[in-house]
Design an enzyme around this catalytic site. Structure first.
Site, mmCIF file in Angstrom:
data_model
loop_
_atom_site.group_PDB
_atom_site.id
_atom_site.type_symbol
_atom_site.label_atom_id
_atom_site.label_comp_id
_atom_site.label_asym_id
_atom_site.label_seq_id
_atom_site.Cartn_x
_atom_site.Cartn_y
_atom_site.Cartn_z
ATOM 1 N N PRO A 1 25.377 18.046 94.966
ATOM 2 C CA PRO A 1 24.126 17.641 95.622
ATOM 3 C C PRO A 1 24.447 16.667 96.735
ATOM 4 O O PRO A 1 25.152 15.678 96.533
ATOM 5 C CB PRO A 1 23.340 16.958 94.485
ATOM 6 C CG PRO A 1 24.372 16.530 93.492
ATOM 7 C CD PRO A 1 25.509 17.505 93.601
ATOM 8 N N CYS B 1 25.413 7.796 92.806
ATOM 9 C CA CYS B 1 25.167 7.511 94.222
ATOM 10 C C CYS B 1 25.178 5.997 94.469
ATOM 11 O O CYS B 1 24.469 5.254 93.781
ATOM 12 C CB CYS B 1 23.828 8.095 94.651
ATOM 13 S SG CYS B 1 23.473 7.825 96.398
ATOM 14 N N ASN C 1 34.609 15.890 90.261
ATOM 15 C CA ASN C 1 34.126 15.873 91.643
ATOM 16 C C ASN C 1 34.934 14.824 92.403
ATOM 17 O O ASN C 1 35.332 13.817 91.843
ATOM 18 C CB ASN C 1 32.629 15.537 91.651
ATOM 19 C CG ASN C 1 32.065 15.312 93.047
ATOM 20 O OD1 ASN C 1 31.339 14.355 93.278
ATOM 21 N ND2 ASN C 1 32.372 16.176 93.983
ATOM 22 N N GLY C 2 35.185 15.105 93.680
ATOM 23 C CA GLY C 2 35.825 14.114 94.515
ATOM 24 C C GLY C 2 37.150 14.565 95.095
ATOM 25 O O GLY C 2 38.097 14.827 94.359
ATOM 26 N N GLY D 1 32.144 19.053 97.371
ATOM 27 C CA GLY D 1 31.075 18.526 98.207
ATOM 28 C C GLY D 1 31.233 18.876 99.671
ATOM 29 O O GLY D 1 30.972 19.994 100.102
#
Length: 337
Positions: free
Chosen positions: A15, A98, A209-210, A232
């Site tokens: 997202p 976030c 993620n990342g 992402g």
């Protein structure tokens, strides 16, 4: 009938605020049938008080698609999940990662890493309003927290609350001193601590993620035992490289994977977007609302520079339509941008 969420965890597109709207997701779905796609984060108060169709509508062709919510009030989050019920998202995700100032001021996002018990109350309230899986996206820690200490406790608290799927951004978030952009780039990646969570909690679906930019990296991380990888910015800026051929990550896929480096494969996606663009324009939409997400389609391929230039300069002008889109596609093969 859309794919079950359990099949979609091997690859997902993160997202991303201002990026992963419904037009972007439709575009991405043309390149992968399998990957889980996520909405931009929408806050629980926005769902409760805002324009629900604008915030929650999507095309059935986007499935499987997950709704990401932001918030820290269990009652508000439960109400937002209840409101979103008729939209039948495949998954509802709570943002605990976030680091933006706007998110902190609302006491949600990465700051929730400091209050796992509150997060547990939130997810349990959300679970009471939906049959879809409620998942959590988090960081490995914030500020001076030691990931090796706090992350296992956070994951264990989520598991006890009934969460079966956690997406871990393998960086700390610094709530003071770093901008959101810097928080995506400066804190060092620590894949080992995420892999350790999978080893410690084998019954959970653990996704990383990342920093992942290629399908080769995705395959390597899956081979190390992770259940899934979330990509992402790379999936946005060079979507063909990440998403075309990605369905081969799933066992049992027998169709020959298209060559992501093939200009023909990218052109096929661009042409498949035409009916969607035409329909959007017919409903009074603007060309750039869709094509802004497509600027990276031909990245690294002949004609990419001209394609981007034509759309960047012209798609936001009043009256821009399929003629301009065709002009942009006509650039392909004409330079080495």
């Amino acid at each position: 009938m859309h794919a079950s969420p359990s099949l979609a965890h091997r690859l997902s597109v993160a997202p991303m605020m201002d990026w992963t709207d419904r037009h972007c997701r439709y575009f991405h779905r043309l390149m992968t049938r399998r990957a889980m796609l996520y909405t931009e984060m929408v806050t629980a108060p926005a769902v409760i008080h805002g324009p629900k169709p604008r915030l929650l509508d999507y095309s059935a062709l986007e499935h499987p698609v997950a709704l990401q919510l932001g918030g820290s009030d269990p009652a508000e989050l439960a109400q937002a999940v209840r409101i979103a019920g008729p939209w039948a998202y495949a998954e509802v995700n709570l943002n605990c990662g976030c680091p933006s100032d706007r998110v902190q001021s609302g006491c949600f996002g990465a700051v929730l890493m400091k209050t796992p018990d509150l997060v547990a109350q939130c997810v349990q309230a959300m679970q009471g309003e939906t049959d879809a899986p409620v998942t959590v996206k988090c960081r490995i820690g914030v500020d001076d927290q030691e990931p090796a200490d706090i992350l296992p406790r956070f994951v264990e608290t989520m598991a006890k609350a009934g969460v079966r799927h956690i997406i871990i951004h393998a960086r700390k978030a610094w709530l003071q001193g770093l901008s959101p952009k810097e928080n995506r780039e400066i804190p060092p990646l620590d894949y080992a601590v995420v892999l350790a969570m999978k080893a410690r909690f084998p019954e959970l679906t653990i996704c990383l993620n990342g920093g992942v930019t290629t399908l080769a990296q995705v395959r390597d991380l899956l081979a190390q035992g992770l259940d899934g990888v979330m990509v992402g910015r790379a999936a946005y800026h060079d979507p063909a490289a990440v998403l075309i051929g990605a369905d081969a990550l799933w066992a049992g896929e027998t169709a020959e994977a298209p060559d992501a480096n093939s200009v023909a494969a990218c052109l096929s996606v661009a042409r498949a977007m035409e009916p969607y663009i035409a329909d959007h324009l017919a409903q009074g939409g603007r060309l750039h609302q869709i094509t802004r997400h497509m600027l990276g389609l031909f990245t690294g391929r002949p004609g990419a520079r001209g394609f981007r230039r034509v759309l960047s300069e012209g798609a936001s002008r009043p009256g821009a339509g399929l003629d301009l889109y065709h002009e942009a596609l006509g650039q392909i093969g004409q330079d080495l941008g």
